[in-house]
Design a protein around this motif. Structure first.
Motif, PDB file in Angstrom:
ATOM      1  N   GLU A   3      48.345  33.107  10.153  1.00  0.00           N
ATOM      2  CA  GLU A   3      47.914  34.063  11.163  1.00  0.00           C
ATOM      3  C   GLU A   3      49.142  34.702  11.796  1.00  0.00           C
ATOM      4  O   GLU A   3      50.101  34.011  12.151  1.00  0.00           O
ATOM      5  N   VAL A   4      49.105  36.038  11.921  1.00  0.00           N
ATOM      6  CA  VAL A   4      50.187  36.798  12.550  1.00  0.00           C
ATOM      7  C   VAL A   4      49.588  37.576  13.723  1.00  0.00           C
ATOM      8  O   VAL A   4      48.568  38.263  13.566  1.00  0.00           O
ATOM      9  N   ILE A   5      50.219  37.462  14.893  1.00  0.00           N
ATOM     10  CA  ILE A   5      49.697  38.096  16.100  1.00  0.00           C
ATOM     11  C   ILE A   5      50.792  38.931  16.759  1.00  0.00           C
ATOM     12  O   ILE A   5      51.942  38.494  16.871  1.00  0.00           O
ATOM     13  N   PHE A   6      50.439  40.145  17.178  1.00  0.00           N
ATOM     14  CA  PHE A   6      51.339  41.005  17.942  1.00  0.00           C
ATOM     15  C   PHE A   6      50.699  41.309  19.293  1.00  0.00           C
ATOM     16  O   PHE A   6      49.569  41.805  19.347  1.00  0.00           O
ATOM     17  N   ALA A   7      51.416  41.018  20.371  1.00  0.00           N
ATOM     18  CA  ALA A   7      50.960  41.336  21.721  1.00  0.00           C
ATOM     19  C   ALA A   7      52.010  42.223  22.381  1.00  0.00           C
ATOM     20  O   ALA A   7      53.204  41.917  22.346  1.00  0.00           O
ATOM     21  N   VAL A   8      51.583  43.335  22.971  1.00  0.00           N
ATOM     22  CA  VAL A   8      52.512  44.319  23.524  1.00  0.00           C
ATOM     23  C   VAL A   8      52.182  44.582  24.985  1.00  0.00           C
ATOM     24  O   VAL A   8      51.010  44.745  25.351  1.00  0.00           O
ATOM     25  N   SER A   9      53.221  44.633  25.826  1.00  0.00           N
ATOM     26  CA  SER A   9      53.076  45.053  27.212  1.00  0.00           C
ATOM     27  C   SER A   9      54.189  46.041  27.530  1.00  0.00           C
ATOM     28  O   SER A   9      55.256  46.016  26.898  1.00  0.00           O
ATOM     29  N   ASP A  10      53.955  46.927  28.509  1.00  0.00           N
ATOM     30  CA  ASP A  10      54.976  47.909  28.855  1.00  0.00           C
ATOM     31  C   ASP A  10      55.709  47.498  30.131  1.00  0.00           C
ATOM     32  O   ASP A  10      55.492  46.410  30.680  1.00  0.00           O
ATOM     33  N   SER A  11      56.599  48.373  30.601  1.00  0.00           N
ATOM     34  CA  SER A  11      57.425  48.056  31.768  1.00  0.00           C
ATOM     35  C   SER A  11      56.608  47.933  33.044  1.00  0.00           C
ATOM     36  O   SER A  11      57.087  47.384  34.040  1.00  0.00           O
ATOM     37  N   LYS A  12      55.380  48.438  33.044  1.00  0.00           N
ATOM     38  CA  LYS A  12      54.502  48.330  34.203  1.00  0.00           C
ATOM     39  C   LYS A  12      53.527  47.152  34.066  1.00  0.00           C
ATOM     40  O   LYS A  12      52.546  47.069  34.798  1.00  0.00           O
ATOM     41  N   GLN A  54      57.633  45.446  25.594  1.00  0.00           N
ATOM     42  CA  GLN A  54      58.032  44.125  25.126  1.00  0.00           C
ATOM     43  C   GLN A  54      57.004  43.671  24.096  1.00  0.00           C
ATOM     44  O   GLN A  54      55.809  43.621  24.372  1.00  0.00           O
ATOM     45  N   LEU A  55      57.515  43.375  22.907  1.00  0.00           N
ATOM     46  CA  LEU A  55      56.668  42.943  21.799  1.00  0.00           C
ATOM     47  C   LEU A  55      56.803  41.435  21.626  1.00  0.00           C
ATOM     48  O   LEU A  55      57.906  40.906  21.509  1.00  0.00           O
ATOM     49  N   ARG A  56      55.671  40.747  21.617  1.00  0.00           N
ATOM     50  CA  ARG A  56      55.639  39.305  21.351  1.00  0.00           C
ATOM     51  C   ARG A  56      54.933  39.102  20.013  1.00  0.00           C
ATOM     52  O   ARG A  56      53.764  39.458  19.864  1.00  0.00           O
ATOM     53  N   ALA A  57      55.672  38.564  19.060  1.00  0.00           N
ATOM     54  CA  ALA A  57      55.124  38.337  17.724  1.00  0.00           C
ATOM     55  C   ALA A  57      55.110  36.836  17.443  1.00  0.00           C
ATOM     56  O   ALA A  57      56.080  36.132  17.724  1.00  0.00           O
ATOM     57  N   SER A  58      54.005  36.357  16.904  1.00  0.00           N
ATOM     58  CA  SER A  58      53.910  34.952  16.531  1.00  0.00           C
ATOM     59  C   SER A  58      53.284  34.857  15.151  1.00  0.00           C
ATOM     60  O   SER A  58      52.497  35.718  14.737  1.00  0.00           O
ATOM     61  N   ALA A  59      53.645  33.822  14.411  1.00  0.00           N
ATOM     62  CA  ALA A  59      53.120  33.621  13.063  1.00  0.00           C
ATOM     63  C   ALA A  59      53.093  32.142  12.755  1.00  0.00           C
ATOM     64  O   ALA A  59      53.912  31.365  13.262  1.00  0.00           O
ATOM     65  N   GLY A  60      52.139  31.726  11.919  1.00  0.00           N
ATOM     66  CA  GLY A  60      52.094  30.333  11.511  1.00  0.00           C
ATOM     67  C   GLY A  60      50.721  29.926  11.044  1.00  0.00           C
ATOM     68  O   GLY A  60      49.815  30.756  10.869  1.00  0.00           O
ATOM     69  N   GLY A  61      50.583  28.614  10.842  1.00  0.00           N
ATOM     70  CA  GLY A  61      49.325  28.044  10.409  1.00  0.00           C
ATOM     71  C   GLY A  61      49.086  26.729  11.112  1.00  0.00           C
ATOM     72  O   GLY A  61      49.613  26.492  12.206  1.00  0.00           O
ATOM     73  N   VAL A  62      48.326  25.854  10.494  1.00  0.00           N
ATOM     74  CA  VAL A  62      47.986  24.575  11.107  1.00  0.00           C
ATOM     75  C   VAL A  62      49.220  23.685  11.261  1.00  0.00           C
ATOM     76  O   VAL A  62      49.415  23.006  12.270  1.00  0.00           O
ATOM     77  N   ALA A  63      50.110  23.716  10.264  1.00  0.00           N
ATOM     78  CA  ALA A  63      51.246  22.790  10.244  1.00  0.00           C
ATOM     79  C   ALA A  63      52.409  23.247  11.110  1.00  0.00           C
ATOM     80  O   ALA A  63      53.076  22.439  11.762  1.00  0.00           O
ATOM     81  N   VAL A  64      52.686  24.523  11.148  1.00  0.00           N
ATOM     82  CA  VAL A  64      53.876  25.008  11.846  1.00  0.00           C
ATOM     83  C   VAL A  64      53.645  26.446  12.318  1.00  0.00           C
ATOM     84  O   VAL A  64      52.894  27.200  11.683  1.00  0.00           O
ATOM     85  N   ALA A  65      54.269  26.818  13.438  1.00  0.00           N
ATOM     86  CA  ALA A  65      54.146  28.171  13.978  1.00  0.00           C
ATOM     87  C   ALA A  65      55.393  28.487  14.786  1.00  0.00           C
ATOM     88  O   ALA A  65      56.134  27.592  15.206  1.00  0.00           O
TER      89      ALA A  65
END
Length: 209
Positions: A3-12, A54-65
């Protein structure tokens, strides 16, 4: 399952819709062998308005992320002349196992997927990609130059290319630059790529990365 997730927020502190991608990877034995000795690459794209994010990216599976945070500026290119950031790929980097969400490969003007690698062997060939943006309506020529510099700032090789506008531009124009740089003639060491663009409408001013 990956699973790959991208979460984005701005300066406000405003949050944008989270992008979530799930993949079921079933690698063939030869592909698994290649990935286990190297890496996998995931390519996606985000459509964002001008601003600071600001971009927050995460990736992984059951064993490791794992996750990473990256600050990102999306310019408006309102200036008369501006230069994009620089993307890199190489002949060896194109062999990295790559997967993308539908509709598949994203074309960024490179001969292969962009790479985050910054260490290359001497038998490799780098390809960089940059764009210049010109908002003036007069005919003109944009000149690109890329120079490889050592740790002392000395230039060890350069390459230049010209891009001409249409006779009477009616809107802002983009000019791409994607030279190949064979590394076999350069000794091992740390180097900087200096990319510069100059418009014939303003010869005394240049923009660089």
């Amino acid at each position: 399952q990956v699973e790959v997730i991208f979460a984005v927020s701005d300066s406000k502190k405003r949050r944008f819709p989270t992008m979530r991608h799930r993949f079921a990877l079933a690698l063939k034995p030869q592909t698994y062998e290649r990935v286990s000795k190297g890496s996998m690459r995931f390519i996606s794209q985000l459509l964002l308005p001008a601003g600071h994010f600001q971009l927050r990216a995460s990736a992984g599976g059951v064993a490791v992320a794992g996750s990473v945070i990256y600050d990102l500026d999306v310019p408006e290119f309102r200036e008369n002349f501006a230069l994009s950031g620089v993307a890199l790929t190489s002949a060896q980097a194109s062999k990295t196992f790559t997967f993308s969400p539908p509709p598949g490969r994203i074309d960024v003007g490179l001969p292969g997927p962009p790479t985050t690698a910054r260490e290359f062997s001497r038998d490799d060939t780098l390809t960089l990609f940059a764009e210049a943006y010109e908002n003036r309506r007069k005919p003109h020529t944009v000149t690109f130059t890329v120079e490889l510099r050592d740790e002392r700032g000395r230039g060890l090789g350069s390459y230049a290319m010209e891009r001409k506008s249409v006779d009477k531009p009616k809107e802002a124009s983009a000019y791409s630059f994607a030279p190949n740089l064979p590394l076999e003639d350069f000794p091992p060491g740390r180097y900087t790529l200096h990319v510069e663009a100059r418009s014939s409408l303003d010869k005394d001013r240049s923009v660089s990365r």
